[in-house]
Design an enzyme around this catalytic site. Structure first.
Site, short mmCIF file in Angstrom:
data_model
loop_
_atom_site.label_atom_id
_atom_site.label_comp_id
_atom_site.label_asym_id
_atom_site.label_seq_id
_atom_site.Cartn_x
_atom_site.Cartn_y
_atom_site.Cartn_z
N ASP A 45 0.82 -1.21 0.00
CA ASP A 45 0.00 0.00 0.00
C ASP A 45 0.86 1.26 0.00
O ASP A 45 0.34 2.37 -0.16
CB ASP A 45 -0.99 0.01 1.16
CG ASP A 45 -0.33 -0.05 2.53
OD1 ASP A 45 0.91 -0.19 2.59
OD2 ASP A 45 -1.05 0.04 3.54
N SER A 46 2.16 1.09 0.12
CA SER A 46 3.09 2.21 -0.06
C SER A 46 3.00 2.80 -1.46
O SER A 46 3.55 3.88 -1.72
CB SER A 46 4.53 1.78 0.24
OG SER A 46 4.87 0.60 -0.47
N ASP A 84 -1.05 -6.23 -0.14
CA ASP A 84 -1.32 -5.51 1.10
C ASP A 84 -2.81 -5.23 1.26
O ASP A 84 -3.46 -4.74 0.32
CB ASP A 84 -0.58 -4.16 1.09
CG ASP A 84 0.54 -4.09 2.11
OD1 ASP A 84 0.57 -4.94 3.02
OD2 ASP A 84 1.38 -3.18 1.99
N LYS A 113 -1.22 -9.40 3.25
CA LYS A 113 -0.46 -8.90 4.40
C LYS A 113 -1.30 -7.84 5.11
O LYS A 113 -1.93 -7.02 4.45
CB LYS A 113 0.88 -8.30 3.98
CG LYS A 113 1.70 -7.76 5.16
CD LYS A 113 3.06 -7.27 4.72
CE LYS A 113 3.00 -5.91 4.05
NZ LYS A 113 2.55 -4.81 4.97
N GLU A 115 -1.40 -5.25 8.90
CA GLU A 115 -0.59 -4.67 9.96
C GLU A 115 -1.23 -4.85 11.34
O GLU A 115 -2.44 -4.71 11.50
CB GLU A 115 -0.40 -3.16 9.70
CG GLU A 115 0.32 -2.85 8.40
CD GLU A 115 0.47 -1.36 8.15
OE1 GLU A 115 0.98 -1.00 7.08
OE2 GLU A 115 0.06 -0.55 9.02
N GLU A 183 9.39 -4.07 10.58
CA GLU A 183 9.82 -2.80 9.98
C GLU A 183 10.33 -1.84 11.04
O GLU A 183 9.63 -1.53 12.02
CB GLU A 183 8.67 -2.15 9.21
CG GLU A 183 9.06 -0.84 8.55
CD GLU A 183 8.02 -0.30 7.59
OE1 GLU A 183 8.26 0.79 7.03
OE2 GLU A 183 6.99 -0.97 7.38
#
Length: 266
Positions: A45-46, A84, A113, A115, A183
């Site tokens: 999603d970056s 993501d 993925k 978070e 991270e």
């Protein structure tokens, strides 16, 4: 045929073989990665920041993620692709959240993925895994929580924070994640976590002891000369190389050197 699958992640950790992961967002880049030795691809999603110029990852949506996953999967059909789950897409009711998972998987991801490791996430991960969908966790600096964290900062430096990260990592492993991203956490903590859980850890700014490493393609190619976090090694001076090519093109057009009559014309 995809060269890697989820059991391979566990096997590589057991055999002490490092896992290489690159974050990629588009077809042509994926085509290049498909011809490389890189193990797997994360469509992160970056992309909200790298591809669209936002200051955070929050503007990424499920549909945007799905479109980029489709492009990457077409360019690298032989690579294991992780998609993501974007901001808040897994914090809604179960049906809506599972619809988001379904969209990313049908777009071409082999895993998702997400978070964090609070009670809500652990319950959701358990459901997703029980549905037969592989999940990668993400701890440490979790960009979707950037306003809670107070910025892009190293996480787990204080003893209490380190203890929580360790507990969260164990919880993700026990809930069924097959790997996790760590991270921007201290190297010693990342090493302790890696040795304390059965699943592999993929580090970014987490030192050399993790089971593998991930970098954004544009970052490792050095295409942004304004971005230089401590963890980043630029394996190419892409900014200067691309700029020179553009300037050379401009010069040859203006001097009528290009196109050459005998070489480039029909």
């Amino acid at each position: 045929m995809i060269a890697m699958n989820t059991p391979d992640f566990q096997r590589m950790k057991k055999d002490n073989k490092k896992i290489s992961m690159v974050t990629c967002y588009d077809y042509w880049s994926a085509c290049i990665i498909s011809q490389s030795n890189v193990d797997c691809i994360l469509v992160g999603d970056s992309l909200a920041m790298v591809m669209y110029g936002h200051s955070t990852t929050l503007p990424a949506t499920v549909e945007i993620m799905a479109q980029h996953i489709q492009a990457v999967s077409r360019g690298a059909p032989n690579k294991f692709i992780i998609g993501d789950m974007p901001f808040c897409s897994y914090r809604k009711d179960l049906t809506t959240s599972m619809n988001a998972v379904e969209r990313l998987m049908q777009a071409g991801a082999q895993a998702i993925k997400l978070e964090g490791a609070d009670a809500h996430n652990l319950k959701f991960i358990h459901h997703v895994v029980k549905s037969g969908i592989p999940v990668i966790g993400h701890l440490g600096l979790t960009p979707q929580s950037i306003y809670t964290l107070g910025g892009f900062k190293v996480q787990g430096k204080e003893p209490s924070a380190a203890k929580k990260l360790m507990a969260d990592a164990k919880a993700l492993a026990e809930t069924g994640c097959f790997a996790m991203v760590l991270e921007c956490v201290p190297s010693e903590l990342a090493e302790l976590i890696t040795h304390s859980i059965s699943i592999p850890t993929i580090g970014i700014g987490a030192g050399p002891a993790t089971s593998g490493q991930v970098l954004v393609l544009q970052d490792l190619l050095g295409t942004n000369n304004q971005f230089q976090p401590k963890y980043l090694k630029k394996f190419l001076n892409g900014f200067e190389l691309i700029k020179k090519a553009l300037d050379d093109f401009d010069q040859e057009v203006k001097t009528s050197t290009y196109p050459h009559l005998e070489t480039h014309c029909y």
